[in-house]
Design a protein around this motif. Sequence first.
Motif, PDB file in Angstrom:
ATOM      1  N   GLY A 106      -7.552  12.101  10.207  1.00  0.00           N
ATOM      2  CA  GLY A 106      -6.373  11.961  11.067  1.00  0.00           C
ATOM      3  C   GLY A 106      -5.436  10.847  10.642  1.00  0.00           C
ATOM      4  O   GLY A 106      -4.366  10.677  11.223  1.00  0.00           O
ATOM      5  N   LEU A 107      -5.807  10.054   9.636  1.00  0.00           N
ATOM      6  CA  LEU A 107      -4.957   8.923   9.233  1.00  0.00           C
ATOM      7  C   LEU A 107      -3.893   9.390   8.230  1.00  0.00           C
ATOM      8  O   LEU A 107      -4.146  10.300   7.428  1.00  0.00           O
ATOM      9  N   PRO A 108      -2.698   8.756   8.251  1.00  0.00           N
ATOM     10  CA  PRO A 108      -1.639   9.173   7.336  1.00  0.00           C
ATOM     11  C   PRO A 108      -2.096   9.103   5.874  1.00  0.00           C
ATOM     12  O   PRO A 108      -2.738   8.126   5.458  1.00  0.00           O
ATOM     13  N   GLY A 109      -1.779  10.140   5.124  1.00  0.00           N
ATOM     14  CA  GLY A 109      -2.079  10.155   3.683  1.00  0.00           C
ATOM     15  C   GLY A 109      -3.514  10.514   3.348  1.00  0.00           C
ATOM     16  O   GLY A 109      -3.874  10.573   2.176  1.00  0.00           O
ATOM     17  N   ILE A 110      -4.348  10.703   4.356  1.00  0.00           N
ATOM     18  CA  ILE A 110      -5.756  11.044   4.094  1.00  0.00           C
ATOM     19  C   ILE A 110      -5.978  12.518   4.427  1.00  0.00           C
ATOM     20  O   ILE A 110      -5.941  12.909   5.594  1.00  0.00           O
ATOM     21  N   GLY A 111      -6.189  13.322   3.398  1.00  0.00           N
ATOM     22  CA  GLY A 111      -6.450  14.753   3.580  1.00  0.00           C
ATOM     23  C   GLY A 111      -7.946  15.029   3.505  1.00  0.00           C
ATOM     24  O   GLY A 111      -8.769  14.107   3.495  1.00  0.00           O
ATOM     25  N   ASP A 112      -8.278  16.312   3.428  1.00  0.00           N
ATOM     26  CA  ASP A 112      -9.694  16.705   3.395  1.00  0.00           C
ATOM     27  C   ASP A 112     -10.441  15.993   2.268  1.00  0.00           C
ATOM     28  O   ASP A 112     -11.545  15.500   2.442  1.00  0.00           O
ATOM     29  N   TYR A 113      -9.811  15.996   1.093  1.00  0.00           N
ATOM     30  CA  TYR A 113     -10.503  15.451  -0.076  1.00  0.00           C
ATOM     31  C   TYR A 113     -10.789  13.947   0.091  1.00  0.00           C
ATOM     32  O   TYR A 113     -11.933  13.498  -0.075  1.00  0.00           O
TER      33      TYR A 113
ATOM     34  N   ARG B 233       2.646   7.469  -1.324  1.00  0.00           N
ATOM     35  CA  ARG B 233       1.213   7.139  -1.213  1.00  0.00           C
ATOM     36  C   ARG B 233       1.023   5.739  -0.632  1.00  0.00           C
ATOM     37  O   ARG B 233       0.181   5.517   0.232  1.00  0.00           O
ATOM     38  N   VAL B 234       1.800   4.782  -1.132  1.00  0.00           N
ATOM     39  CA  VAL B 234       1.573   3.397  -0.678  1.00  0.00           C
ATOM     40  C   VAL B 234       2.164   3.194   0.716  1.00  0.00           C
ATOM     41  O   VAL B 234       1.641   2.409   1.513  1.00  0.00           O
ATOM     42  N   ARG B 235       3.232   3.929   1.021  1.00  0.00           N
ATOM     43  CA  ARG B 235       3.770   3.805   2.382  1.00  0.00           C
ATOM     44  C   ARG B 235       2.757   4.365   3.395  1.00  0.00           C
ATOM     45  O   ARG B 235       2.531   3.780   4.448  1.00  0.00           O
ATOM     46  N   ASN B 236       2.126   5.484   3.039  1.00  0.00           N
ATOM     47  CA  ASN B 236       1.104   6.032   3.937  1.00  0.00           C
ATOM     48  C   ASN B 236      -0.118   5.117   4.024  1.00  0.00           C
ATOM     49  O   ASN B 236      -0.736   4.998   5.080  1.00  0.00           O
ATOM     50  N   LEU B 237      -0.468   4.485   2.902  1.00  0.00           N
ATOM     51  CA  LEU B 237      -1.589   3.531   2.942  1.00  0.00           C
ATOM     52  C   LEU B 237      -1.319   2.472   4.001  1.00  0.00           C
ATOM     53  O   LEU B 237      -2.195   2.132   4.801  1.00  0.00           O
ATOM     54  N   GLN B 238      -0.098   1.949   3.984  1.00  0.00           N
ATOM     55  CA  GLN B 238       0.190   0.879   4.940  1.00  0.00           C
ATOM     56  C   GLN B 238       0.237   1.402   6.377  1.00  0.00           C
ATOM     57  O   GLN B 238      -0.288   0.752   7.281  1.00  0.00           O
ATOM     58  N   LYS B 239       0.840   2.594   6.553  1.00  0.00           N
ATOM     59  CA  LYS B 239       0.866   3.166   7.918  1.00  0.00           C
ATOM     60  C   LYS B 239      -0.567   3.324   8.432  1.00  0.00           C
ATOM     61  O   LYS B 239      -0.882   2.986   9.570  1.00  0.00           O
TER      62      LYS B 239
ATOM     63  N   TRP C 141     -11.128   4.203  -0.594  1.00  0.00           N
ATOM     64  CA  TRP C 141      -9.854   4.754  -0.100  1.00  0.00           C
ATOM     65  C   TRP C 141      -8.728   4.436  -1.084  1.00  0.00           C
ATOM     66  O   TRP C 141      -8.025   5.333  -1.558  1.00  0.00           O
ATOM     67  N   LEU C 142      -8.584   3.142  -1.401  1.00  0.00           N
ATOM     68  CA  LEU C 142      -7.494   2.731  -2.294  1.00  0.00           C
ATOM     69  C   LEU C 142      -7.614   3.424  -3.654  1.00  0.00           C
ATOM     70  O   LEU C 142      -6.633   3.938  -4.201  1.00  0.00           O
ATOM     71  N   SER C 143      -8.823   3.453  -4.212  1.00  0.00           N
ATOM     72  CA  SER C 143      -8.972   4.055  -5.540  1.00  0.00           C
ATOM     73  C   SER C 143      -8.663   5.547  -5.490  1.00  0.00           C
ATOM     74  O   SER C 143      -7.986   6.080  -6.365  1.00  0.00           O
ATOM     75  N   GLU C 144      -9.101   6.232  -4.458  1.00  0.00           N
ATOM     76  CA  GLU C 144      -8.826   7.672  -4.376  1.00  0.00           C
ATOM     77  C   GLU C 144      -7.330   7.945  -4.240  1.00  0.00           C
ATOM     78  O   GLU C 144      -6.814   8.889  -4.821  1.00  0.00           O
ATOM     79  N   ILE C 145      -6.649   7.116  -3.477  1.00  0.00           N
ATOM     80  CA  ILE C 145      -5.195   7.326  -3.328  1.00  0.00           C
ATOM     81  C   ILE C 145      -4.508   7.046  -4.667  1.00  0.00           C
ATOM     82  O   ILE C 145      -3.657   7.804  -5.122  1.00  0.00           O
TER      83      ILE C 145
END
Length: 358
Positions: free
Chosen positions: A110-117, A82-88, A31-35
């Motif tokens: 359904g999580l913030p910042g996480i799209g289809d990809y 990106r990092v604000r959504n990671l934390q949310k 997750w972190l690396s993809e973001i």
Amino acid sequence: MEHIAPALLAWFYQNKRVLPFRTDPSPYHVWLSEIMLQQTRVSAAMPYYERFLAQLPTIADLAACPEEKLHKLWEGLGYYSRVRNLQKAARIVCEQYGGELPADYEALRGLPGIGDYTAGAIASISFGIPVPAVDGNVLRVFARLYNDDGNITDPAVKRKFTQWVVQHQPPDTPGDYNEALMELGALVCLPNGTPLCAQCPLAHLCGAHAAGTALTLPVKTKPKPRRVEQVAVALVKSPQGWLLQRRGETGLLAGLWQPVLWPETVFETADAMQQALAELGVQTAAPFALRGGSAAQPLPAAKHIFSHVEWQMAGWRFDAPAQPAPAGCVWADEQQLQAEYALPGAFKVYKKLMLNKE
Ligand code: SF4
């Protein structure tokens, strides 16, 4: 078309880059690396990735991290939403999923910042779920493989390409397949310049290679030209340090720190900027009396390109007597500039001045 997976995977196992998130592809790591990699090259992102995980080794640590520290860990990477959504998302994961990402594509989606990809990447790489992960690299590879000149910014075209990705996905190694496609796009089927077809494991199947059309694909709508914005910047130094201003809670670079600045503003003279500083409640030494009569020092012009806007920055540096910082500002000494306050990469030139020239 014959299945691409056998040749693609054989190539991938031989040629894949050794990257930290591949050594331990836990859901959090993927997750972190993809973001991080969404807008950043691998070589630039990896030091950030290592530092981030050293400081925040679990999703619970990420959820609990103070905002300033979080911004500092992301400082210079850009696209701070990106990092604000990671934390949310981390907070939701702690509240709803016991601190571990769910092994479920729709729940991830359904999580913030996480799209289809990103959901596809985490689900397939970390959990072995056979779902696609289609980014720009993968669209380019499939546009060329199928020699298809559909516009990849058109959702219907993207859906069609995604179906092809799914048709070729082996059920037993869905994550390796997705990674292999991304890796082929990054290392061989290159985005800018000529693809390295002579090294490509899929050359014998590739429609664009046969037709000589690879350089014209994929077709996509050109982005609108960026708006250019003039930004006036003041570096103010007192015995307490440099004056920093916190940006607002929403919009571009929300919540980050910057030198005092005025958007969409050009000051013709240092006097005019000094007057504007006085209106903010910042006393400065008279610019033309600085250093025995020399003028306030003009700052080097700098520009920074965001996705939709280009900032062109100019201004002056002022000395100031010790005084309280006005509302929304702080005086930061060198140590605090280094360790506490996150200044976005847009101010790289000025941060260097603040750190090196005094
Ligand atoms: S043969 Fe060339 S154009 Fe076709 S997929 Fe391989 S690198 Fe891309």
